[in-house]
Write an enzyme that holds these catalytic residues in place. Structure first.
Site, PDB file in Angstrom:
ATOM      1  N   SER A  13       0.840  -1.194   0.000  1.00 63.35           N
ATOM      2  CA  SER A  13       0.000   0.000   0.000  1.00 63.35           C
ATOM      3  C   SER A  13       0.877   1.245   0.000  1.00 63.35           C
ATOM      4  O   SER A  13       2.106   1.163   0.073  1.00 63.35           O
ATOM      5  CB  SER A  13      -0.920  -0.006   1.224  1.00 63.35           C
ATOM      6  OG  SER A  13      -0.151  -0.017   2.412  1.00 63.35           O
ATOM      7  N   ASP A 147      -6.176  -8.209  -1.918  1.00 62.25           N
ATOM      8  CA  ASP A 147      -6.923  -8.028  -0.671  1.00 62.25           C
ATOM      9  C   ASP A 147      -8.340  -8.544  -0.859  1.00 62.25           C
ATOM     10  O   ASP A 147      -8.999  -8.222  -1.855  1.00 62.25           O
ATOM     11  CB  ASP A 147      -6.989  -6.548  -0.277  1.00 62.25           C
ATOM     12  CG  ASP A 147      -5.633  -5.974   0.075  1.00 62.25           C
ATOM     13  OD1 ASP A 147      -4.698  -6.773   0.302  1.00 62.25           O
ATOM     14  OD2 ASP A 147      -5.506  -4.737   0.120  1.00 62.25           O
ATOM     15  N   GLU A 149     -10.982  -7.640   0.655  1.00 61.17           N
ATOM     16  CA  GLU A 149     -11.975  -6.570   0.700  1.00 61.17           C
ATOM     17  C   GLU A 149     -12.163  -5.892  -0.658  1.00 61.17           C
ATOM     18  O   GLU A 149     -13.232  -5.379  -0.961  1.00 61.17           O
ATOM     19  CB  GLU A 149     -11.568  -5.493   1.718  1.00 61.17           C
ATOM     20  CG  GLU A 149     -11.490  -5.986   3.153  1.00 61.17           C
ATOM     21  CD  GLU A 149     -10.072  -6.415   3.531  1.00 61.17           C
ATOM     22  OE1 GLU A 149      -9.271  -6.712   2.600  1.00 61.17           O
ATOM     23  OE2 GLU A 149      -9.771  -6.445   4.724  1.00 61.17           O
ATOM     24  N   LYS A 187      14.459  -5.685  -8.400  1.00 61.09           N
ATOM     25  CA  LYS A 187      13.748  -6.940  -8.593  1.00 61.09           C
ATOM     26  C   LYS A 187      12.376  -6.684  -9.224  1.00 61.09           C
ATOM     27  O   LYS A 187      11.577  -5.907  -8.698  1.00 61.09           O
ATOM     28  CB  LYS A 187      13.574  -7.665  -7.252  1.00 61.09           C
ATOM     29  CG  LYS A 187      14.888  -8.157  -6.653  1.00 61.09           C
ATOM     30  CD  LYS A 187      15.521  -9.228  -7.535  1.00 61.09           C
ATOM     31  CE  LYS A 187      16.810  -9.780  -6.924  1.00 61.09           C
ATOM     32  NZ  LYS A 187      17.439 -10.813  -7.792  1.00 61.09           N
ATOM     33  N   CYS A 381     -10.519  25.566  13.853  1.00 65.89           N
ATOM     34  CA  CYS A 381     -11.583  24.749  14.438  1.00 65.89           C
ATOM     35  C   CYS A 381     -11.396  24.615  15.951  1.00 65.89           C
ATOM     36  O   CYS A 381     -11.629  25.564  16.684  1.00 65.89           O
ATOM     37  CB  CYS A 381     -11.657  23.394  13.740  1.00 65.89           C
ATOM     38  SG  CYS A 381     -13.153  22.472  14.111  1.00 65.89           S
ATOM     39  N   LEU A 384      -9.590  27.473  17.378  1.00 69.02           N
ATOM     40  CA  LEU A 384     -10.363  28.664  17.754  1.00 69.02           C
ATOM     41  C   LEU A 384     -10.995  28.473  19.126  1.00 69.02           C
ATOM     42  O   LEU A 384     -10.959  29.364  19.970  1.00 69.02           O
ATOM     43  CB  LEU A 384     -11.444  28.951  16.713  1.00 69.02           C
ATOM     44  CG  LEU A 384     -12.416  30.088  17.067  1.00 69.02           C
ATOM     45  CD1 LEU A 384     -12.752  30.926  15.839  1.00 69.02           C
ATOM     46  CD2 LEU A 384     -13.712  29.559  17.694  1.00 69.02           C
ATOM     47  N   GLU A 405     -17.474  20.536  26.007  1.00 65.91           N
ATOM     48  CA  GLU A 405     -16.960  19.272  25.481  1.00 65.91           C
ATOM     49  C   GLU A 405     -15.973  18.660  26.463  1.00 65.91           C
ATOM     50  O   GLU A 405     -15.878  17.439  26.587  1.00 65.91           O
ATOM     51  CB  GLU A 405     -16.271  19.491  24.129  1.00 65.91           C
ATOM     52  CG  GLU A 405     -15.722  18.210  23.505  1.00 65.91           C
ATOM     53  CD  GLU A 405     -15.059  18.423  22.159  1.00 65.91           C
ATOM     54  OE1 GLU A 405     -14.707  17.416  21.517  1.00 65.91           O
ATOM     55  OE2 GLU A 405     -14.872  19.593  21.750  1.00 65.91           O
ATOM     56  N   ARG A 462     -18.632  20.385  16.209  1.00 66.58           N
ATOM     57  CA  ARG A 462     -19.885  20.341  16.952  1.00 66.58           C
ATOM     58  C   ARG A 462     -20.122  21.597  17.798  1.00 66.58           C
ATOM     59  O   ARG A 462     -21.232  22.065  17.914  1.00 66.58           O
ATOM     60  CB  ARG A 462     -19.894  19.130  17.899  1.00 66.58           C
ATOM     61  CG  ARG A 462     -19.997  17.799  17.218  1.00 66.58           C
ATOM     62  CD  ARG A 462     -20.164  16.679  18.242  1.00 66.58           C
ATOM     63  NE  ARG A 462     -20.305  15.393  17.576  1.00 66.58           N
ATOM     64  CZ  ARG A 462     -19.295  14.614  17.245  1.00 66.58           C
ATOM     65  NH1 ARG A 462     -18.065  14.985  17.544  1.00 66.58           N
ATOM     66  NH2 ARG A 462     -19.501  13.468  16.617  1.00 66.58           N
ATOM     67  N   HIS A 507     -12.341  25.029   8.370  1.00 72.58           N
ATOM     68  CA  HIS A 507     -11.119  24.300   8.006  1.00 72.58           C
ATOM     69  C   HIS A 507     -10.594  24.854   6.671  1.00 72.58           C
ATOM     70  O   HIS A 507     -10.816  24.263   5.609  1.00 72.58           O
ATOM     71  CB  HIS A 507     -11.401  22.804   7.878  1.00 72.58           C
ATOM     72  CG  HIS A 507     -11.531  22.100   9.177  1.00 72.58           C
ATOM     73  ND1 HIS A 507     -10.466  21.526   9.839  1.00 72.58           N
ATOM     74  CD2 HIS A 507     -12.612  21.888   9.966  1.00 72.58           C
ATOM     75  CE1 HIS A 507     -10.878  20.980  10.968  1.00 72.58           C
ATOM     76  NE2 HIS A 507     -12.182  21.185  11.070  1.00 72.58           N
ATOM     77  N   GLU A 509      -7.800  24.757   5.386  1.00 70.39           N
ATOM     78  CA  GLU A 509      -6.817  23.897   4.718  1.00 70.39           C
ATOM     79  C   GLU A 509      -7.426  23.088   3.584  1.00 70.39           C
ATOM     80  O   GLU A 509      -6.702  22.578   2.714  1.00 70.39           O
ATOM     81  CB  GLU A 509      -6.136  22.956   5.733  1.00 70.39           C
ATOM     82  CG  GLU A 509      -7.016  21.862   6.315  1.00 70.39           C
ATOM     83  CD  GLU A 509      -7.755  22.277   7.574  1.00 70.39           C
ATOM     84  OE1 GLU A 509      -8.130  21.389   8.366  1.00 70.39           O
ATOM     85  OE2 GLU A 509      -7.968  23.494   7.764  1.00 70.39           O
TER      86      GLU A 509
END
Length: 550
Positions: A13, A147, A149, A187, A381, A384, A405, A462, A507, A509
């Site tokens: 991966s 894999d 999945e 290889k 986020c 702040l 929170e 939230r 956000h 970014e």
């Protein structure tokens, strides 16, 4: 009819399928071809939203509020292709849709099976992007060939070529060609085995992109082409990029991958123009400035947990002709060692988003240190929310101020959940997700950065600033410079008498590109350059309240 490129990976991966898809999309766009991109993730979670950043990396949020895989960040940073909820599907999301259809009776009592029901659902997901205004759909299959999945996705894309015609499909396979130092040679056998697994499924790759540490010898490329039944010119070397990931498109151009795609699909393409991309890389190579930014977070041990943050800092550095050195600091380290030691010799402090109470005291201590020492600060986020708590405690003198929170019994809940959120029980149901508009105060740093009164930014949180404490915070010297259009939600705060202290509930970014840095990141780095070149790194604090401008 839209053409389809399917990108798979083998051997291991993290070969860079997402970057490859993004780079292909960027090159095709530059040739006037309309593209869409999507990713299938094999894990059974319905979406990444509730997954640990240590397990999955960051959760990338789209304008429509969809929580997606971080590879979609690469897609947006490299291309202008629109991304929606139809651009990221997990096994869980596919199976959930199939089960809901079975419960509604859509299958009319038939036995529901992987083939055809699950594979048909996957193919329908692909076709959602193949609209008349799209020329090429690029679909990344997550995970590694072999894999368990991923088997339904590979079977689906095998069938897809039969449905739309093989001439409308192209399979690109990323694989690893390891170099063994003891043998002093590369290889090719892992690549042969990986392609063999694909061919057992019924998929013959059209292009092989070989990830390697060293130059791929012509003899090795010939061997791979022969044993994997791929044209020699379609065996593409992709060496590790130690300088910048933004070199990948140029590497693919040098190997004429865009020409292979155009030729395969008989596309009416313009000549490739990427001078601005080359100029951007030149600015990375020859910076005029050098700054050090501390990212104080909860998940810094896992680089991908703040992937878009780091990329956005780099974009700002590109824009400001500056090398940005990022120091990753665990918030708990500051709790143990103190902010003075942990943040010595930095030119800026960034506190990113996150959830739960771990590391909060360290984040608050870092923010206080930046505020009192006049170090440029950028809060995002949770950054702040921590900045509001810090300011409430140490400037507004609200002892014990906190977010509910972290402390439901705080005497001063300066950050709290909105009343309408309290009765929602589904995890994620209380979140404010996706794009929301914000009105900026003229003359503020945020307004200066954006150059406009109203902006739109993406959210994933939230808790909100408690409006009951707004006036007390403002009276103590905090400026609320951005709100929701109705004025009910705080979106941006600033400390005016500080070189650069800005925090946002959004956000930003998620809306930065290497050729178009986000305005707030750009101005944050500009402030850090001033801090660095004015020799203030070791300056002692002048006040326990907001630092006055120098």
């Amino acid at each position: 009819m839209a053409k389809h490129i399917f990108v798979t990976g083998g051997v291991v991966s993290s070969l860079g399928k997402g970057l490859t898809c993004a780079s292909i999309g960027m090159l095709l766009e530059r040739r006037g071809i309309r593209v869409r991109l999507q990713k299938f993730d094999p894990y059974i979670n319905v979406d990444p939203g509730t997954m640990s950043p240590y397990q999955h990396g960051e959760v990338y949020v789209l304008d429509d509020g969809t929580e997606t895989d971080l590879d979609l960040g690469h897609y947006e940073r490299f291309t202008n292709a629109p991304l929606t909820k139809d651009c990221n599907f997990t096994t869980g999301k596919i199976y959930l849709s199939v089960i809901e259809k079975e419960r509604r009776g859509d299958y009319r009592g038939r036995t529901v099976q992987v083939i055809p029901h699950v594979t048909n659902e996957i193919k329908q997901a692909i076709l959602k992007l193949a609209t008349p205004d799209v020329d090429v759909v690029i679909t990344e299959i997550g995970g590694t060939v072999g894999d368990i999945e991923g088997a339904p996705f590979l079977e689906a894309i095998r069938q897809f070529a039969l449905d739309v015609g093989k001439h409308n499909c192209m399979y690109i396979h990323l694989t690893l060609v390891p170099y063994l130092k003891a043998a002093r040679e590369s290889k090719t056998k892992p690549t042969q085995h990986s392609v063999g697994e694909l061919r057992k499924i019924g998929i013959q790759p059209d292009v092989l992109i070989c990830r390697t540490e060293r130059e791929l010898a012509p003899g090795d490329a010939e061997k791979i082409a022969q044993f994997c039944n791929v044209e020699y010119r379609a065996v593409i070397e992709e060496r590790d990029k130690e300088f910048s990931i933004y070199e990948v498109p140029l590497s693919l151009v040098n190997n004429k991958l865009d020409e292979l795609v155009v030729e395969k699909f008989h596309l009416d393409a313009k000549p490739l123009v990427i001078d601005d991309w080359k100029d951007m890389l030149e600015r990375i190579r020859k910076p005029a400035h050098d700054v050090t930014i501390a990212v104080v977070g909860k998940y810094v041990r896992h680089h991908d947990a703040y992937k878009s943050i780091y990329e956005s800092l780099d974009h700002a550095g590109i824009d400001r002709h500056c090398r940005v050195r990022i120091v990753k600091i665990e918030a708990e380290t500051i709790e143990r060692e103190g902010a003075e030691k942990a943040l010595s010799n930095v030119d800026g402090v960034l506190v990113p988003g996150g959830f739960d109470e771990r590391g909060i005291p360290g984040k608050i201590a870092a923010i206080r240190h930046a505020r009192e020492h006049g170090i440029p600060f950028f809060g995002i986020c949770l950054g702040l929310q921590c900045a509001v708590v810090e300011f409430a405690r140490h400037v507004a003198q609200l002892d014990g101020a906190n977010s509910t929170e972290f402390d439901k019994n705080t005497p001063h809940p300066v950050v709290a959940m909105l009343d309408e959120q309290r009765n929602v029980t589904m995890l994620g149901g209380t979140m404010r997700l996706g794009a929301y508009e914000c009105v900026l105060t003229p003359g503020s740093r945020a307004h200066t950065a954006f150059g406009q009164d109203r902006i739109s930014e993406r959210h994933r949180h939230r808790y909100e600033v408690n409006n009951a404490y707004r006036e007390r915070l403002i009276a103590a010297g905090m400026a609320i410079t951005g709100t929701s259009p109705d004025g009910k939600l705080v979106e941006v705060i600033e400390v005016p008498n500080h070189p650069w202290f800005v925090a946002v509930q959004s956000h930003p970014e998620f809306k930065s590109k290497p050729t178009a840095a986000h305005p707030l990141f750009r101005d944050f780095i500009a402030a850090a350059i001033i801090h660095s070149e004015s020799g203030k790194r070791s300056e002692t604090p002048r006040s326990r309240t907001a630092v006055s401008a120098s």
